[in-house]
Design a protein around this motif. Structure first.
Motif, short mmCIF file in Angstrom:
data_model
loop_
_atom_site.label_atom_id
_atom_site.label_comp_id
_atom_site.label_asym_id
_atom_site.label_seq_id
_atom_site.Cartn_x
_atom_site.Cartn_y
_atom_site.Cartn_z
N UNK A 182 0.80 -1.23 0.00
CA UNK A 182 0.00 0.00 0.00
C UNK A 182 0.83 1.29 0.00
N UNK A 183 2.01 1.28 0.62
CA UNK A 183 2.82 2.51 0.63
C UNK A 183 3.80 2.53 -0.53
N UNK A 184 4.18 3.74 -0.94
CA UNK A 184 5.06 3.90 -2.09
C UNK A 184 6.51 4.11 -1.68
N UNK A 185 6.78 4.09 -0.38
CA UNK A 185 8.10 4.47 0.15
C UNK A 185 9.24 3.68 -0.52
N UNK A 218 10.18 8.91 -2.79
CA UNK A 218 9.33 8.62 -1.63
C UNK A 218 10.19 8.19 -0.45
N UNK A 226 8.73 -2.91 7.50
CA UNK A 226 7.27 -2.85 7.50
C UNK A 226 6.75 -2.10 6.27
N UNK A 275 5.90 1.83 -8.41
CA UNK A 275 5.20 2.98 -7.82
C UNK A 275 3.82 2.57 -7.29
N UNK A 276 3.70 1.31 -6.89
CA UNK A 276 2.45 0.89 -6.26
C UNK A 276 1.37 0.65 -7.28
N UNK A 277 0.77 1.73 -7.75
CA UNK A 277 -0.38 1.59 -8.63
C UNK A 277 -0.01 0.97 -9.98
N UNK A 336 0.80 12.54 -5.26
CA UNK A 336 2.21 12.17 -5.38
C UNK A 336 3.00 12.61 -4.15
N UNK A 386 1.98 10.42 -1.11
CA UNK A 386 2.60 9.09 -1.21
C UNK A 386 4.11 9.17 -0.97
N UNK A 387 4.68 10.30 -1.33
CA UNK A 387 6.11 10.52 -1.14
C UNK A 387 6.49 10.50 0.34
N UNK A 388 5.50 10.78 1.20
CA UNK A 388 5.75 10.79 2.64
C UNK A 388 5.22 9.52 3.32
N UNK A 389 5.02 8.49 2.53
CA UNK A 389 4.58 7.22 3.12
C UNK A 389 3.09 7.14 3.39
N UNK A 390 2.33 8.02 2.77
CA UNK A 390 0.89 8.04 2.99
C UNK A 390 0.16 6.91 2.28
N UNK A 391 -0.88 6.39 2.93
CA UNK A 391 -1.80 5.44 2.30
C UNK A 391 -3.17 6.11 2.26
#
Lengths: 541, 541
Positions: free
Chosen positions: A419-422, A455, A475, A529-531, B72, B75-80
């Motif tokens: 779920x996260x893009x980090x 990210x 994680x 990039x997740x998606x 973007x 998500x760059x900050x680890x957001x879901x």
């Protein structure tokens, strides 16, 4: 009266609905804390309204990937998108949905206009086209719609749910946009990795012709049509009973209808059968419909999608506004359970209407049709009192919740979703009393990476031990760690370490000045990039 | 009572609201056509509900680009991301919004639960965190919220509008997530090409301390705070009057408050002033707040964003639930007109409450703060009757409509926007009685291009003349035409022609087998995908 009036009893509603409808989220009963203003304890169940749900985590990634894939296809066909308000003036929705109008959610009259939540995206689209004097448009619209139906969440039937609609409005040569809508339908589903589906196809004018030929009076056609619409969930005997007993048709009329509605098959084959039926071909409405379908057959062949089509005389579609071809996509998986028809028949025979409704609407993952008069209903009359010409429309609506359920069953796909893009976790390693944990320094480095569009995360602690930082990175599932060492960083050096390799190396020591470049280089191979990654997974690439 | 009860009178509501609120769409008054079921003509105005609007065309492209850019960064900050229902149980929203609760839209009681449209995304987020037992999350949510406010569309204040929220929930070291939220705020706005903004910053605990030090009783603090909140739109004299006359404070208390709330400046400068105030520093609440802001100052400097901050004692924020730092982003352009404060004061003095409300809420393009107790309000008590520990949160909400208005003023950007993504127009040239117009052939070629992911259109006519086909291609703005010639195509040859060059060449004749490859080659230089192109434009690249 509401369809759920019997099951709702003031404050017990929440518990009742929690018992009947399963949600993905826990709904613990908690006590509302007493606030300064309200010393009296107030008990309530912490939950979402019946028939709605929260979306989060991997589910959101899948749903957004569905949206992205469908959007790409809609744009690929020259589609533009619009957004209409979630509620419309009540009179806009009135008289458009037949029997289903009772499912419309009304907003409270708080002084002002009477409004209702939209029931679908089609009527708002027609209102939009009429209001703005649009003569042609290809538009897509992905948004939530609302129906006060009996929820069946395990089957993907909700009171709040998304629709993904593509519609073509405008006066064009016969069946050309209709065929393109079906191409979009096929590509929309196959693009999501759904391949084992059939598109049931029929034409309202053929159906109307059949009813007329069988002896149904013009005034009764619509209600017979809505009885026939139940054939995908009910056996013929139950539908026949409804036609005779509830809709007041003679048995021989019902039997004649029964002979027709059992017809289905490949589009060319069934066309041949219908064209050989002299009585039917003599009916003007049926003749027009059959000619339309024959015209379209050539276009579907040009697109190479005719093998997805099942030309099916039992398909009627519930909504009032269809005027031409109608279609509904079904998959093996989305078919109702084997005993559903029987259960439904029993429910119909012995119980209240509500109990039977559990079987309504299951099975279709996309559906649509041609509706040539809906825009005209909003255009009204011109200065001479003459009805303005309508703008003919044809469209498809993808049922996202149902498609989501199908995709969510693919365990091998779901487990790969992150779920996260980090991409990078910034850490600091040090120790001793003199060391402050490099928090502002980690922030500086993170800002550098963010500014380069990478990210990045770090642990929100002034001092964090290496274990905690690695755990947080793991994680998130990110591929790289950037490490500020107590001695190295003040000298302008920083470490980059590949994560998830199982290796215990200390990574590479590089100059801070080269950080962005080095990170980008290493991410190139690991990048996702997740998606987009999930899009590839969806398509089975 | 509703805020608009005076202006609404049954069927005249539509006309009245059309006169007071400008929308981008025409709202022609039309006559509803008589249907078979309803022979009596029914007149109504074809419009959307008051305070709502349709979005389409270039506006949609801009808005989606805003969403994409903010997403973007989130998500760059680890957001879901999460999605919650558009309506919540009414009791979830009750007691969260102070005076603004009267603006909540209720759904009609149609038998079942009492529900209301969400007023913001923050309370549903807190409900989500509590309901799912989440201890930490960084979540973003882009969705519509609803307020029965007096609309002022030209100022971007609507009854239905989007919010883009990012919130960090969890127990972390002091001010670490708070500082990151402000970094996200800065990057969110600068990423959209908005650079001339300031972030007004304050801390609820400093403000509470100030009020206490000035002699306000604890019970009165919140209502004095909401009076001070109006200082960005009202002169001090008007606020003072409210504090004394409406909120019942002695004049000397108001005057002492007046000395504090005029303080603002760079974060380090104002910190020095406040720390030199012995009386204030002796107040526990103020002391805690000042220490927090000092901690954060170092982090804002690490992110290099401290120069965007205006530490401002007049910022109070209306909502009840804030407990720590609060902030509001304003731009030069988004400031209210010079005479607004005066007009507002006059309205307050001479007219009804509703007339003054026109000036409320103008000016802020993003706002947020820390709210440590909101999740706790939903967590309730444990088995021993002890209040469960809350999950502290901090977040930012971007006001999309207001940001849209700013961007939409950039004419040079707007004119470059192309709403459709079409890259290729497939045409057929021929003539004579024996020629059928190659419609199925055009469809075959289009399908080939679609299947390769290339955005393609053709004219929906069996036979179309070259002029009409070129016009359609030009209207779409696509860079390439693929032309099926009457003699060439049957020989396996097809033409590709660059469009928009002003050249009258016939293009290049290639083999149909090489079509996809040749189109991709030519598109590489001309490629643009609509949304990404506009993202670049937004950032001023």
């Amino acid at each position: 009266m509401s369809t759920e009036a019997t099951s709702i009893d003031a404050s017990k509603a929440a518990a009742a609905s929690a018992a009947t409808a399963s949600t993905t989220s826990a709904t613990p009963a908690v006590e509302h804390p007493s606030s300064k203003k309200n010393k009296k304890a107030h008990h309530f169940t912490l939950k979402v309204p019946k028939g709605t749900k929260d979306w989060a985590d991997k589910d959101m990634v899948i749903r957004e990937a569905i949206f992205k894939n469908l959007t790409d296809i809609f744009r690929s066909h020259g589609g533009v998108t619009i957004d209409t308000p979630v509620f419309e003036l009540r009179e806009i929705l009135e008289g458009k949905y037949g029997e289903d109008s009772k499912l419309i959610y009304n907003l409270e009259d708080q002084g002002g206009e009477l409004t209702s939540l939209r029931y679908d995206l089609t009527v708002p689209f027609a209102r939009f086209v009429a209001m703005n004097g649009i003569t042609n448009i290809k538009r897509y619209h992905i948004a939530k719609v609302y129906r006060r139906d009996q929820p069946a969440m395990t089957k993907g039937r909700m009171r709040e749910f998304y629709q993904c609609d593509f519609d073509i409005a405008g006066i064009y040569d016969s069946m050309v946009p209709d065929a393109e809508i079906l191409k979009i339908t096929v590509d929309g589903l196959t693009g999501l990795g759904i391949k084992d589906f059939k598109i049931k196809l029929n034409h309202r004018k053929i159906l109307d012709g059949i009813f007329e030929v069988c002896g149904v009076q013009e005034a009764d056609v619509r209600k017979i049509s809505s009885a026939v619409d139940k054939l995908d969930k009910l056996p013929w005997e139950a539908v026949k009973k409804e036609i005779c007993e509830e809709k007041g048709q003679p048995e021989e009329v019902a039997d004649r209808i029964g002979q027709y509605v059992k017809l289905n098959g490949h589009i060319r084959d069934l066309l041949a059968v219908l064209k050989a039926d002299e009585k039917l071909m003599a009916n003007e409405s049926a003749h027009t419909g059959i000619t339309d379908v024959e015209t379209m057959a050539a276009y579907l062949e040009a697109f190479g999608i005719d093998h997805y089509i099942s030309f099916d005389m039992s398909l009627a579609r519930g909504l009032d506004y269809y005027t031409g071809i109608i279609y509904e996509c079904v998959t093996e998986q989305s078919a109702p359970p084997k005993d559903a028809a029987e259960k439904k028949a029993r429910a119909k025979a012995h119980h209240k209407e509500e109990d039977a409704s559990e079987y309504v609407g299951v099975g279709s993952i996309a559906a649509g049709g041609r509706y040539d008069h809906l825009v005209g209903m909003f255009l009204g009359t011109n200065a001479k009192g003459k009805q303005a010409a309508s703008i003919p429309c044809v469209g498809i609506s993808f049922g996202v919740e149902r498609i989501f359920s199908l995709i969510n069953q693919r365990a091998s796909l779901v487990e790969k979703i992150r779920p996260v893009a980090t991409q990078v976790y910034v850490m600091a390693f040090g120790g001793g009393k003199d060391w402050d944990g490099f928090l502002p320094e980690r922030m500086q480095i993170a800002a550098k990476l963010w500014d380069a569009g990478i990210e990045t995360e770090y642990v929100y602690k002034a001092k964090a031990n290496p274990r905690k930082q690695f755990d947080a990175a793991e994680k998130s599932g990110c591929p790289l760690a950037v490490i500020l060492g107590k001695e190295e960083f003040p000298e302008g050096k920083i470490r980059i370490k590949q994560l998830g390799t199982g290796q215990t190396d200390e990574g590479d020591l590089i100059s801070v000045d080269d950080l962005v470049e080095e990170v980008e280089k290493r991410l190139k191979s690991a990048h996702e990039d997740g998606i987009d990654e999930i899009s590839r997974l969806l398509k089975g690439l």
